[in-house]
Motif scaffolding. Structure first.
Motif, short mmCIF file in Angstrom:
data_model
loop_
_atom_site.label_atom_id
_atom_site.label_comp_id
_atom_site.label_asym_id
_atom_site.label_seq_id
_atom_site.Cartn_x
_atom_site.Cartn_y
_atom_site.Cartn_z
N ILE A 18 -15.02 4.31 3.36
CA ILE A 18 -14.28 5.46 3.87
C ILE A 18 -13.06 5.01 4.67
O ILE A 18 -11.98 5.54 4.49
N ALA A 19 -13.24 4.05 5.54
CA ALA A 19 -12.17 3.67 6.45
C ALA A 19 -11.48 2.38 6.01
O ALA A 19 -11.79 1.31 6.51
N LYS A 20 -10.59 2.47 5.08
CA LYS A 20 -9.75 1.34 4.69
C LYS A 20 -8.31 1.83 4.75
O LYS A 20 -7.70 2.17 3.74
N PRO A 21 -7.76 1.86 5.95
CA PRO A 21 -6.50 2.57 6.17
C PRO A 21 -5.26 1.97 5.51
O PRO A 21 -4.40 2.72 5.08
N CYS A 22 -5.14 0.67 5.41
CA CYS A 22 -3.91 0.06 4.89
C CYS A 22 -4.09 -0.55 3.51
O CYS A 22 -3.32 -1.44 3.12
N MET A 23 -5.07 -0.10 2.79
CA MET A 23 -5.37 -0.70 1.49
C MET A 23 -4.23 -0.49 0.50
O MET A 23 -3.86 -1.40 -0.24
N LYS A 24 -3.65 0.70 0.47
CA LYS A 24 -2.58 0.99 -0.48
C LYS A 24 -1.36 0.11 -0.22
O LYS A 24 -0.78 -0.47 -1.14
N GLU A 25 -0.99 -0.04 1.05
CA GLU A 25 0.16 -0.87 1.41
C GLU A 25 -0.09 -2.33 1.09
O GLU A 25 0.80 -3.04 0.63
N MET A 26 -1.32 -2.80 1.34
CA MET A 26 -1.64 -4.18 1.06
C MET A 26 -1.60 -4.47 -0.45
O MET A 26 -1.08 -5.50 -0.88
N ILE A 27 -2.10 -3.55 -1.24
CA ILE A 27 -2.09 -3.74 -2.70
C ILE A 27 -0.67 -3.76 -3.23
O ILE A 27 -0.33 -4.59 -4.08
N THR A 28 0.19 -2.87 -2.74
CA THR A 28 1.58 -2.87 -3.21
C THR A 28 2.29 -4.16 -2.82
O THR A 28 3.06 -4.71 -3.60
N MET A 33 4.29 -9.50 -4.52
CA MET A 33 4.28 -10.96 -4.38
C MET A 33 3.91 -11.63 -5.71
O MET A 33 4.51 -12.64 -6.07
N SER A 34 2.97 -11.08 -6.42
CA SER A 34 2.56 -11.70 -7.68
C SER A 34 3.64 -11.54 -8.75
O SER A 34 3.82 -12.42 -9.58
N GLU A 41 10.89 -12.89 0.10
CA GLU A 41 12.22 -12.33 0.38
C GLU A 41 12.51 -11.10 -0.47
O GLU A 41 13.27 -10.23 -0.08
N LYS A 42 11.89 -11.01 -1.64
CA LYS A 42 12.10 -9.86 -2.51
C LYS A 42 11.17 -8.71 -2.19
O LYS A 42 11.34 -7.62 -2.72
N CYS A 43 10.20 -8.93 -1.31
CA CYS A 43 9.20 -7.91 -0.98
C CYS A 43 9.29 -7.48 0.48
O CYS A 43 8.28 -7.18 1.11
N VAL A 44 10.48 -7.45 1.00
CA VAL A 44 10.66 -7.15 2.42
C VAL A 44 10.21 -5.72 2.73
O VAL A 44 9.54 -5.47 3.74
N ARG A 45 10.55 -4.76 1.89
CA ARG A 45 10.19 -3.36 2.13
C ARG A 45 8.67 -3.17 2.17
O ARG A 45 8.15 -2.53 3.08
N GLN A 46 7.96 -3.76 1.22
CA GLN A 46 6.50 -3.64 1.19
C GLN A 46 5.87 -4.35 2.40
O GLN A 46 4.89 -3.86 2.95
N LYS A 47 6.46 -5.46 2.79
CA LYS A 47 5.95 -6.20 3.94
C LYS A 47 6.12 -5.39 5.22
O LYS A 47 5.23 -5.35 6.07
N GLU A 48 7.25 -4.70 5.36
CA GLU A 48 7.49 -3.86 6.53
C GLU A 48 6.53 -2.67 6.57
O GLU A 48 6.02 -2.32 7.64
N LEU A 49 6.27 -2.07 5.41
CA LEU A 49 5.32 -0.96 5.37
C LEU A 49 3.91 -1.41 5.75
O LEU A 49 3.21 -0.72 6.50
#
Length: 80
Positions: A18-28, A33-34, A41-49
């Motif tokens: 139930i409580a996995k709050p940042c799962m979507k951001e981590m997956i993106t 990265m993959s 350097e190309k994933c700065v926006r996702q890293k900031e989120l």
């Protein structure tokens, strides 16, 4: 070392998804990265989120009144 027979108990592992709050951001972020051969350097926006989500979660403290099983045991003691 186990639980006493006849006591109330709720398995907290069943409610773990139930409580996995940042799962979507981590997956993106990990997908980005993959796709970019681990070039952050190309994933700065996702890293900031992801960082913003994680920072928002650190401010939330655990509830001070304990676990559900602790309270079930207290109620069971008072019933006897």
């Amino acid at each position: 070392m186990g639980r006493k027979a006849g006591t109330l108990y709720i398995n907290p592992k069943k409610f773990g998804n139930i409580a996995k709050p940042c799962m979507k951001e981590m997956i993106t972020f990990l997908n980005c990265m993959s796709l970019n051969q681990m070039n952050s350097e190309k994933c700065v926006r996702q890293k900031e989120l992801l960082s913003a989500c994680m920072d928002a979660q650190t401010n939330k403290k655990r509830k001070p009144w304990g676990s559900i099983n602790y309270h079930l045991q207290r109620l069971n003691r008072g019933r006897k």
